[in-house]
Design an enzyme around this catalytic site. Structure first.
Site, mmCIF file in Angstrom:
data_model
loop_
_atom_site.group_PDB
_atom_site.id
_atom_site.type_symbol
_atom_site.label_atom_id
_atom_site.label_comp_id
_atom_site.label_asym_id
_atom_site.label_seq_id
_atom_site.Cartn_x
_atom_site.Cartn_y
_atom_site.Cartn_z
ATOM 1 N N GLY A 1 58.660 135.391 -25.434
ATOM 2 C CA GLY A 1 57.760 135.766 -26.514
ATOM 3 C C GLY A 1 57.118 134.509 -27.090
ATOM 4 O O GLY A 1 57.785 133.485 -27.228
ATOM 5 N N ARG B 1 70.070 141.189 -13.194
ATOM 6 C CA ARG B 1 69.877 140.103 -12.232
ATOM 7 C C ARG B 1 71.159 139.344 -11.886
ATOM 8 O O ARG B 1 71.168 138.532 -10.959
ATOM 9 C CB ARG B 1 68.821 139.116 -12.774
ATOM 10 C CG ARG B 1 67.407 139.620 -12.550
ATOM 11 C CD ARG B 1 66.398 138.737 -13.233
ATOM 12 N NE ARG B 1 66.359 138.967 -14.684
ATOM 13 C CZ ARG B 1 65.721 138.184 -15.554
ATOM 14 N NH1 ARG B 1 65.091 137.110 -15.125
ATOM 15 N NH2 ARG B 1 65.721 138.476 -16.837
HETATM 16 C C1 UD1 Z 1 63.652 138.695 -26.023
HETATM 17 C C2 UD1 Z 1 62.540 138.568 -27.062
HETATM 18 C C3 UD1 Z 1 61.613 137.438 -26.633
HETATM 19 C C4 UD1 Z 1 62.367 136.150 -26.477
HETATM 20 C C5 UD1 Z 1 63.542 136.337 -25.525
HETATM 21 C C6 UD1 Z 1 64.417 135.121 -25.554
HETATM 22 C C7 UD1 Z 1 62.177 140.837 -27.886
HETATM 23 C C8 UD1 Z 1 61.306 142.016 -27.868
HETATM 24 N N1 UD1 Z 1 61.818 139.813 -27.126
HETATM 25 O O1 UD1 Z 1 63.042 139.089 -24.820
HETATM 26 O O2 UD1 Z 1 60.574 137.265 -27.618
HETATM 27 O O3 UD1 Z 1 61.515 135.117 -26.016
HETATM 28 O O4 UD1 Z 1 64.355 137.457 -25.917
HETATM 29 O O5 UD1 Z 1 65.397 135.197 -24.541
HETATM 30 O O6 UD1 Z 1 63.159 140.818 -28.599
HETATM 31 N N2 UD1 Z 1 69.700 143.820 -25.838
HETATM 32 C C9 UD1 Z 1 70.485 144.833 -26.362
HETATM 33 N N3 UD1 Z 1 69.979 146.097 -26.420
HETATM 34 C C10 UD1 Z 1 68.733 146.392 -25.999
HETATM 35 C C11 UD1 Z 1 67.945 145.357 -25.462
HETATM 36 C C12 UD1 Z 1 68.443 144.079 -25.398
HETATM 37 O O7 UD1 Z 1 71.619 144.609 -26.769
HETATM 38 O O8 UD1 Z 1 68.363 147.574 -26.102
HETATM 39 C C13 UD1 Z 1 70.266 142.452 -25.791
HETATM 40 C C14 UD1 Z 1 70.426 141.929 -24.375
HETATM 41 O O9 UD1 Z 1 71.721 142.240 -23.883
HETATM 42 C C15 UD1 Z 1 70.233 140.435 -24.572
HETATM 43 C C16 UD1 Z 1 69.278 140.334 -25.756
HETATM 44 O O10 UD1 Z 1 69.343 141.574 -26.410
HETATM 45 O O11 UD1 Z 1 71.435 139.799 -24.935
HETATM 46 C C17 UD1 Z 1 67.844 140.018 -25.344
HETATM 47 O O12 UD1 Z 1 67.356 141.105 -24.562
HETATM 48 P P1 UD1 Z 1 66.368 140.901 -23.345
HETATM 49 O O13 UD1 Z 1 66.067 142.202 -22.739
HETATM 50 O O14 UD1 Z 1 66.876 139.811 -22.469
HETATM 51 O O15 UD1 Z 1 65.052 140.391 -24.130
HETATM 52 P P2 UD1 Z 1 63.837 139.647 -23.501
HETATM 53 O O16 UD1 Z 1 62.936 140.618 -22.861
HETATM 54 O O17 UD1 Z 1 64.287 138.501 -22.707
#
Ligand code: UD1
Ligand code: CA
Length: 460
Positions: free
Chosen positions: A142, A17
């Site tokens: 979450g 985004r």
């Molecule tokens: C996640 C949480 C959610 C919480 C929210 C807060 C999970 C399943 N959910 O959701 O409960 O309310 O954050 O913002 O964890 N990332 C990686 N590798 C991946 C996926 C993500 O490094 O494979 C990193 C992203 O770059 C980011 C962070 O993890 O910095 C959070 O990932 P994002 O996809 O934004 O999680 P949410 O769906 O927002």
């Protein structure tokens, strides 16, 4: 035995985004890549072992945020937050103790909040402690499902039923784990959820099933845990961070006429009784002394300005060093490598580059000084130019102490001017001038008497 502390920061996501060619965590907030803030908060809270999980644009992230205390971990494919943390398991093999998990796109989290989280986690002897927030509008986050103090599980928005969606206590994505427990639990994660991902949040239910203590602690100020997903949130976070920086500076004795339009990077230091007018920008590795005045529109980048200096409106200063009590501008341009020893006056429309000016030397108007070494008490007349470039190479102008340079003089470098000499106005100096001399390099004036009566064109 001292309990060791490690932190893993997740930064592999793409940040779709942001609509950007850059990795999200590299977008700056108050002059620093976003990722530097959670790193700094973890360090200051005492977490010495730092691991950052990178994926998208990992090379540029590692380069821009390089630090000797960071170990980088690659997550080639983004399979979810649980998978991301699991990628760091090998680099923390044998580690047992408190493991802090942070997100690279949550830059406003304070060190004190991490310290509170850690104290609570220790007191409760929990295997998992989640940092939560009460959100009037919890959409997208979450949700925390509790039974008293025990957290039973975390449900993602997309997996939640209507009742669970009513819960306003949300997961901020910041946790403290017992390292041994979390790495063993991660191995059993499944992807049977709405997004088909390995959810880190599922380790909470796993801890409960294993008979462990799970806890949640809520932040006082929900803006601290704001995640940056688009450029509107980036601007919002920048404004909040700017306010934090500015209030910190004002409390330490800096006056800001209008802190809402004063832009100071997190890295800048300013002494007390310095006054910043509206629209001042201080960036990078900049140090401003005490008792300075910076008028409107002044921009200082990677520079040092000593005590008692006055920078007038619209002056731009880059990679320069100013001694005490300098008077600069309005509209002066000090480019990289400018050194003013002190009590120097650099006036309007003067440009300097890679030059040193001894104490008390001044150039008040319309001048270019480049590649010059100038002694003390030298006065440059209006419109002086050091002609430093011959089209191929740069050459040096040296001017010793107490030289007086008349207006409209050009120094064709390389050239050396001895001390206490005087350069006549309008001279083009191509040869060295010995000390105590008058140098004149212009045509002698000729007056033709009566010429105007005979030849001057008459108005019709
Ligand atoms: C996640 C949480 C959610 C919480 C929210 C807060 C999970 C399943 N959910 O959701 O409960 O309310 O954050 O913002 O964890 N990332 C990686 N590798 C991946 C996926 C993500 O490094 O494979 C990193 C992203 O770059 C980011 C962070 O993890 O910095 C959070 O990932 P994002 O996809 O934004 O999680 P949410 O769906 O927002
Ligand atoms: Ca997110």
């Amino acid at each position: 035995m001292e309990k060791s502390l490690a932190a893993v920061i997740l930064a592999a996501g793409k940040g779709t985004r942001m609509k950007s060619a850059w990795a999200k965590v590299l977008h700056p907030i108050c002059g620093q890549p976003m990722l530097n803030y959670p790193l700094q908060a973890a360090r200051q809270a005492g977490f010495g072992k730092l691991r950052v999980v990178v994926g998208h644009q990992s090379k540029s992230v590692c380069q821009r945020c390089a630090a000797t205390d960071i170990e980088w971990v690659e997550q080639a494919e983004q399979l979810g937050t649980g998978h991301a943390l699991l990628c760091a398991a090998a680099s923390l093999a044998g580690f047992s103790g408190d493991l802090l998990l942070l997100c690279g796109d949550v830059p406003l989290l304070r060190t004190e909040t991490l310290q509170q989280l850690q104290a609570f986690h220790a007191r409760e002897q929990a295997a998992v402690t989640v940092l939560t927030a009460e959100m009037p509008n919890p959409t997208g986050y979450g949700r925390i499902i509790r039974e008293g103090a025990q957290v039973l599980r975390i449900v993602e928005e997309k997996d939640a039923n209507d009742r669970e969606r009513q819960v306003q206590e949300i997961n901020t994505g910041t946790y403290l784990f017992d390292a041994e427990f979390v790495f063993s639990a991660l191995k059993n994660l499944k992807t049977d959820n709405a997004q088909g991902e390995y959810y880190l949040t599922d380790v909470v239910a796993a801890a409960v099933a294993a008979g462990k203590t799970t806890r949640a602690i809520s932040v006082n100020d929900p803006t601290e845990v704001m995640g940056i997903n688009d450029r509107c949130q980036l601007a919002e976070a920048e404004a909040l961070m700017r306010w934090r920086i500015n209030t910190g500076l004002m409390r330490s004795g800096v006056t800001m006429i209008d802190p809402t339009t004063t832009y100071v990077d997190a890295s800048v230091k300013i002494g007390p009784d310095t006054v910043l007018h509206p629209n001042v920008q201080l960036r990078g590795n900049t140090l401003i002394g005490e008792n300075c005045i910076l008028e409107t529109g002044v921009v200082v980048v990677d520079s040092m300005v000593a005590d008692g200096s006055h920078l007038k409106a619209g002056s731009a200063i880059e990679e320069s060093k100013l001694g005490p009590e300098c008077l600069i501008g309005p509209m002066a341009h000090l480019r990289p490598g400018t050194v003013l020893i002190g009590k120097n006056k650099i006036g309007n429309f003067v440009e300097m580059k890679k030059s040193i000016l001894g104490e008390g030397s001044q150039s008040s108007h319309l001048t270019y000084i480049g590649d010059a070494e100038v002694g003390r008490n030298v006065n440059f007349g209006c419109g002086t130019i050091t002609c430093n470039y011959d089209g191929a190479k740069k050459h040096k102008t040296t001017i010793e102490d107490d030289v007086f340079v008349g207006s409209d003089v050009q120094f064709v470098a390389p050239v050396h001017i001895g001390r206490n000499s005087l350069i006549g106005a309008g001279s083009t100096i191509t040869k060295d001038v010995p000390a105590d001399s008058l140098a004149l390099a212009r045509c002698e004036q000729k007056n033709i008497e009566g010429w105007c009566l005979r030849k001057k064109p008459k108005k019709s």
